[in-house]
Design an enzyme around this catalytic site. Structure first.
Site, PDB file in Angstrom:
ATOM      1  N   HIS A 327       0.808  -1.228   0.000  1.00  0.00           N
ATOM      2  CA  HIS A 327       0.000   0.000   0.000  1.00  0.00           C
ATOM      3  C   HIS A 327       0.832   1.265   0.000  1.00  0.00           C
ATOM      4  CE1 HIS A 327      -3.910  -1.997   0.950  1.00  0.00           C
ATOM      5  NE2 HIS A 327      -3.116  -2.898   1.502  1.00  0.00           N
ATOM      6  N   LYS A 505      -8.361  13.378   5.005  1.00  0.00           N
ATOM      7  CA  LYS A 505      -7.464  12.214   4.907  1.00  0.00           C
ATOM      8  C   LYS A 505      -6.467  12.335   6.047  1.00  0.00           C
ATOM      9  CE  LYS A 505      -6.483  13.688   0.683  1.00  0.00           C
ATOM     10  NZ  LYS A 505      -6.823  12.420   0.045  1.00  0.00           N
ATOM     11  N   ARG A 506      -5.660  11.301   6.265  1.00  0.00           N
ATOM     12  CA  ARG A 506      -4.636  11.432   7.298  1.00  0.00           C
ATOM     13  C   ARG A 506      -3.714  12.607   6.976  1.00  0.00           C
ATOM     14  NH1 ARG A 506      -4.157   7.671  11.666  1.00  0.00           N
ATOM     15  NH2 ARG A 506      -2.159   8.684  11.983  1.00  0.00           N
ATOM     16  N   LYS A 511       0.837  14.224   1.401  1.00  0.00           N
ATOM     17  CA  LYS A 511      -0.533  14.510   0.960  1.00  0.00           C
ATOM     18  C   LYS A 511      -0.762  16.011   0.749  1.00  0.00           C
ATOM     19  CE  LYS A 511      -2.386  10.438   3.416  1.00  0.00           C
ATOM     20  NZ  LYS A 511      -3.116   9.589   2.433  1.00  0.00           N
ATOM     21  N   THR A 613      -8.562   6.514  -1.592  1.00  0.00           N
ATOM     22  CA  THR A 613      -9.878   5.899  -1.773  1.00  0.00           C
ATOM     23  C   THR A 613     -10.978   6.922  -1.505  1.00  0.00           C
ATOM     24  OG1 THR A 613      -9.556   5.013   0.451  1.00  0.00           O
ATOM     25  CG2 THR A 613      -9.346   3.469  -1.379  1.00  0.00           C
ATOM     26  N   LYS A 617     -14.855   7.915  -3.237  1.00  0.00           N
ATOM     27  CA  LYS A 617     -16.102   8.198  -2.505  1.00  0.00           C
ATOM     28  C   LYS A 617     -16.688   9.527  -2.968  1.00  0.00           C
ATOM     29  CE  LYS A 617     -14.039   5.602   1.239  1.00  0.00           C
ATOM     30  NZ  LYS A 617     -13.051   5.704   2.324  1.00  0.00           N
TER      31      LYS A 617
END
Ligand code: 26Q
Length: 765
Positions: A327, A505-506, A511, A613, A617
């Site tokens: 991952h 998100k985290r 990110k 992911t 959504k």
């Protein structure tokens, strides 16, 4: 499922009386929750477990299940019945919004495991989950003075009526220094209206010896308490790290505890069926969810040898049973263990790893390139690749990077092992449940088959223009609902006619929440300086937890909270900007946010986000992506058409070249307003008594390897595309883009993903 309203209400009342001494009129929410859930369990659980045939096991240190009650009722087809039964006694399902999430995971990897279990049950694929029943899940987050604070997450505070402890299946797990009893607790996984029930088995640790009263009387109570404490501690808490590795010995114990208990359980069942363990692969396969459960490999070897197989036979079986999903490409997130520490705690397991290393050598693989143990470090990813039948990445671009880069040597030696399975999300939780009005709208146009065959959303394409008005109305209602929730929980008012620009998100540097934050300051200063005259009213929403030990991530939270305070208290921009960082972002919060977003921010540096992911959504709920060509964004663009997304930034191919001559300072000098935004980290604009913001500044500008994730490099392009998006918002063309996203989301169903696993990897059905 046939629902007898009268019987259900009677059963609920009976449980209320027997367990709480209350009744429907006097029950508090906790009592009602337990009684309703247990009544449903009695209706829904089959008398006998499912029967023969090969079964898959999903081994994962994380299952981020969220709240069970609503999705279980939905899948059992009981949501409306139970709602109306409760209504007739003056109650409402809404009361259960207070129920805790089961947050036994950190983020994407754990939520993916939860989606896959639901989809497998729905697709009638025989797949069970095996994990740890952490006493405390992912910490609860609050903000104090803009800083993140963590508190323990007592997720079973109200009990856990959806789980069944199975004391009779307890097993003993042995470490060199002590034995531990592993007791399973089963959560049924209900398929969507198909009667299938798979299982998630979560293990708890308990002391082996029952409480010894004699020793206690001999005044050794303190020692016993200490011993019991050590043993039960294994399952105390989920490690709150996401995509970073900290080599904690307790984590090693957790991992071994999980895989040893699970494999003992499975082998015991196979032996009871008198199956030949040499043919285990005919009955079982095991998916390793990243490196965390990879100790399962040497543990299976050990157990099989104990059953009389020789190493070669055991290895053969293992190499047909195990598969491995990667991952992340970040080296710091690939599990590695100190060989001495590992051999201290798990000597027999370590011996098996050594034999794998020897086999690797005797197979003629070059020691310089291929190793499991090197310099006294055990590399779990390499062990997984060497032994597994298949190795998969989680989006096309990610799998390509694994093959070309991260594991290029292994790909060279074993090309047939590498496959891609692009991630997916369950449309039950992420559309039917979180956005029921949108689901009904879709039903009204194309019927309901799409619930379990998401590709059918394509049939909506001709209806896009005819759906725009209803789509707009539903999105508006979802925004109102979210705004009310945020007002109640964060104390900030968001006008629902603002554009909702969302990044949830985290918190991780790769990110690039910092890129988003700097863009907000950039717009803000532009408005204040009179350089930006028209700016559509926009609410910038963030939700993210930072690993408690991740300093820069926590600094970014502080920075964004300070930006929020600055912007939200400035009357001059009140009609154009709001900023909110919601506290304790979790699955239940996500359900409310995802259906209310106008913009989905997916802005990682290209090559870093394996898949993402939440991007799927948002897409499924009719939201455009503002993003880089990273992870599944690439496939989202392909499915919806790049003209329907807002893509910016360096590509993977470009990143490497850029880094060779990159100088972040030059970029600042070329853009005074960006410079002003960045300098707020050090110029006293914001309080920074701990020097956190200054550290962030250094990581961007002055450190060795400054701006590792090209925040400043991609800034100009990000602003350009974001401005275009904000300008397009509200037009007919923009609404079409939203709907094109929704109708193109078919590929991103977890149903498709699990079917691909079943075919390409598990050989199930
Ligand atoms: C490892 C060692 C020690 C401590 C912690 C860890 C650790 C824990 C969690 C390492 C990684 C994780 C979680 C990784 C994760 O969530 N990855 C995400 O997986 C998603 C599902 O495939 C992808 O969509 C995301 O892109 C990826 O970041």
């Amino acid at each position: 499922m046939k629902f007898d309203k009268k019987k259900f209400t009677e059963e609920t009342e009976r449980i209320l009386r027997a367990e709480f001494g209350s009744d429907l009129r006097s029950a508090d929410t906790r009592e009602l929750y337990n009684a309703v859930s247990k009544a449903v369990m009695r209706i829904a659980l089959p008398a006998a477990p499912s029967g023969e045939g090969k079964r898959g096991a999903y081994f994962s240190a994380e299952f981020l299940m969220g709240r069970a009650i609503f999705s279980n009722l939905l899948n059992l087809g009981l949501l409306e019945d139970v709602q109306s039964a409760l209504k007739s006694v003056g109650e409402s399902l809404n009361r259960f919004e207070e129920v805790e999430d089961a947050a036994l995971g950190n983020g994407g990897l754990g939520r993916l495991a939860a989606c896959y279990l639901e989809s497998a049950a729905t697709m009638d694929i025989p797949l069970d989950g095996y994990g740890i029943r952490y006493r405390y899940g992912l910490f609860k987050q609050t903000f104090v003075d803009g800083y993140q604070h963590e508190e323990g997450d007592d997720w079973t505070r109200w009990g856990d009526p959806w789980s069944i402890p199975v004391e009779r299946d307890a097993v003993i797990v042995e470490f060199a220094d002590r034995k531990v009893k592993a007791v399973p607790c089963d959560m049924p996984i209900f398929g969507y209206r198909n009667g299938v029930v798979n299982n998630l088995r979560l293990w708890s640790s308990e002391p082996v010896k029952p409480f010894d009263f004699n020793t206690f009387n001999e005044m050794k109570g303190e020692r016993i308490a200490q011993e019991n404490y050590d043993v039960t501690k294994i399952c105390d808490v989920l490690y709150p790290n996401d995509n970073t590795m900290v080599g904690k010995m307790l984590r090693l114990r957790q991992q071994y505890f999980l895989v040893s208990a699970s494999l003992q359980d499975i082998l015991r069942k196979e032996k009871a069926k008198e199956h030949d363990l040499r043919e285990l692969y005919r009955y079982r396969c095991f998916q390793l969810n990243d490196t965390h459960p990879v100790l399962a490999i040497p543990e299976l070897l050990r157990l099989l040898e104990r059953e009389g197989l020789c190493f070669e036979e055991a290895f053969e079986v293992a190499s047909k049973c195990f598969n491995f999903t990667n991952h992340t490409i970040m080296a710091e997130a690939l599990e590695k263990w100190d060989a001495l520490a590992l051999s201290d705690i798990l000597p027999d397991v370590y011996k098996e790893i050594v034999r794998c290393q020897q086999k690797l050598e005797s197979d003629g693989l070059d020691r310089g390139q291929f190793y499991i143990i090197r310099d006294n470090v055990v590399h779990m990813a390499n062990l997984a690749i060497f032994v597994s039948k298949k190795v998969n990445g989680v989006a096309e671009i990610h799998t390509e990077i694994l093959k070309k880069d991260t594991f290029a040597n292994w790909y060279g030696a074993f090309p047939e092992k590498f496959v891609n399975v692009t991630n997916g999300v369950t449309p039950r939780r992420w559309l039917l449940l979180n956005n029921p009005k949108m689901a009904k709208l879709i039903d009204s146009r194309i019927g309901t088959e799409w619930h379990t065959d998401l590709g059918q959303l394509e049939a909506l394409r001709p209806h896009i223009d005819g759906m725009r008005a209803s789509f707009r109305k539903i999105k508006r209602e979802n925004k109102e609902r979210l705004a009310a929730y945020i007002k109640a929980h964060e104390g900030i008012e968001l006008p629902p006619d603002f554009i909702f620009d969302v990044q949830v998100k985290r918190l991780h540097e790769y990110k690039r929440q910092l890129l988003n934050a700097l863009s907000i300051l950039y717009f803000y200063f532009g408005i204040k300086e009179g350089e930006i005259n028209s700016f559509p009213p926009t609410a910038f929403l963030f939700g993210a937890k930072a690993a408690p030990g991740y300093y820069n991530a926590k600094a970014i939270i502080k920075f964004i909270n300070e930006i929020a305070r600055l912007v939200n208290s400035d009357e001059e921009v009140a009609d154009r900007m709001k900023v909110v960082f919601v506290q304790n972002y979790n699955v239940s919060y996500a359900e409310k946010i995802v259906c209310a977003a106008d913009i989905s921010e997916q802005i990682s540096m290209a090559g870093m986000e394996a898949s993402g992911t939440s991007n799927m959504k948002f897409m499924l709920n009719g939201t455009v992506t503002l993003g880089t060509l990273d992870g599944a964004n690439v496939e989202i663009c392909r499915e919806a058409g790049e003209e329907n997304e807002y893509i910016f930034g360096a590509t993977v191919e470009e990143v490497a070249a850029i880094k060779r001559f990159y100088c972040p300072r030059e970029i600042l000098e070329g853009d005074p307003r960006l410079k002003r935004a960045v300098r707020t980290l050090i110029d006293g604009t914001f309080p920074d008594e701990k020097g956190m913001l200054r550290k962030l500044y250094e990581s961007l500008i002055t450190d060795y390897d400054a701006d590792r994730y090209l925040v400043l490099y991609d800034f100009a392009d990000y602003i350009r595309v974001k401005q275009q998006l904000l300008h397009d918002y509200g037009t007919k063309e923009f609404e079409r883009k939203c709907l094109v996203n929704l109708v193109s989301a078919g590929k991103f169903s977890a149903d498709r993903s699990v079917k691909e696993y079943a075919q390409k990897i598990w050989d199930l059905q």
